[in-house]
Design an enzyme around this catalytic site. Structure first.
Site: not given
Length: 269
Positions: A157, A161
């Site tokens: 990601h 995050k």
């Protein structure tokens, strides 16, 4: 049929803006409220303008309770502490909640489950149609193959995050564990570093990367001697999550209290 009335909680963030755009573009629902936290610069502004649209006549307010009075369904992609508070508002008002927040701890998870005894709550680690299809496929494969097949879950990601492994990666882990009839907490291998020793048969491993602006990539690997099966999903952008959440909101409106998932929306249970 009346259009579903939706409130977006935390509307000024990246997901909040995408949700606003998706709702405004939908023929099945309408945006009736949008919120932000105390002191947020978005308070008082038009939610459409914040989402880079023309004005929609919905101004950002503080407080989920006020938003619930104007909506059939609340959508929340915020942070764990706020999500627990929003679940409590859903329980108090009886309004439906679509929850996409991940990273909740055991106590916070229990609070959401308790709220679902009084309100319909759809909680999913990922709202993508493709990911939820792969959850089902992962469980089926794990049920078919014995534990001589090692299972590892890779995810990547964007660098912003804050939780790892991702809620989606854990969702794939839970799907594989269900297929094998085991408790994920007892077989999860979430950290390998240095001389970690040989892999323990039956473990479900996780590997995590963070960098750039990757919306989300997940691969489930089933590996045995001389053979490997891989299931991969790559998100090209966060709009797919907003699209799934709005579909879920239209589905859950008017449902009885309980905890639901995207498999219910897609009719895969």
């Amino acid at each position: 049929m009346d259009r579903c009335r939706i409130a977006v909680l935390g509307c000024s963030g990246r997901m909040g803006q995408m949700l606003v755009r998706e709702i405004v573009a939908s023929a099945d629902c309408t945006l009736t409220a949008a919120t932000e936290g105390s002191g947020n610069a978005a308070l008082g502004k038009d939610a459409g303008v914040l989402a880079r649209l023309d004005p929609v006549g919905v101004h950002v307010i503080e407080g989920a309770y006020a938003a619930a009075q104007a909506a059939d369904v609340l959508i929340d992609f915020t942070v764990p502490t706020a999500s627990v508070a929003h679940a409590a508002v859903a329980a108090e008002t009886g309004k439906a909640l679509v929850l996409g927040t991940t990273g909740l701890d055991e106590a916070q998870t229990a609070a959401v489950h308790q709220a679902a005894t009084k309100a319909p709550i759809l909680w999913a680690p990922n709202m993508s149609m493709g990911v939820n299809l792969l959850f089902t496929v992962t469980e089926q494969i794990a049920r078919t193959l014995n534990d001589e097949w090692d299972v590892d879950i890779f995810e990547m990601h964007h660098k912003h995050k804050v939780d790892a492994p991702s809620g989606t990666a854990l969702g794939f882990g839970r799907a594989a564990a269900r297929g094998r009839g085991v408790d994920l907490d007892k077989v999860a291998d979430r950290g390998r570093d240095g001389i970690s020793g040989a892999r323990r048969q039956g473990d479900i491993g996780f590997a995590v990367l963070r960098g750039g602006n990757v919306a989300g990539e997940h691969t489930v690997v089933f590996a045995t001697e001389d053979e490997r099966v891989e299931l991969t999903h790559k998100a090209g952008g966060r709009a797919i999550f907003a699209r799934g959440a709005v579909r879920a909101a239209c589905w859950i409106a008017g449902k009885t209290a309980g905890l639901y998932g995207m498999a219910d929306v897609l009719g895969m249970d």
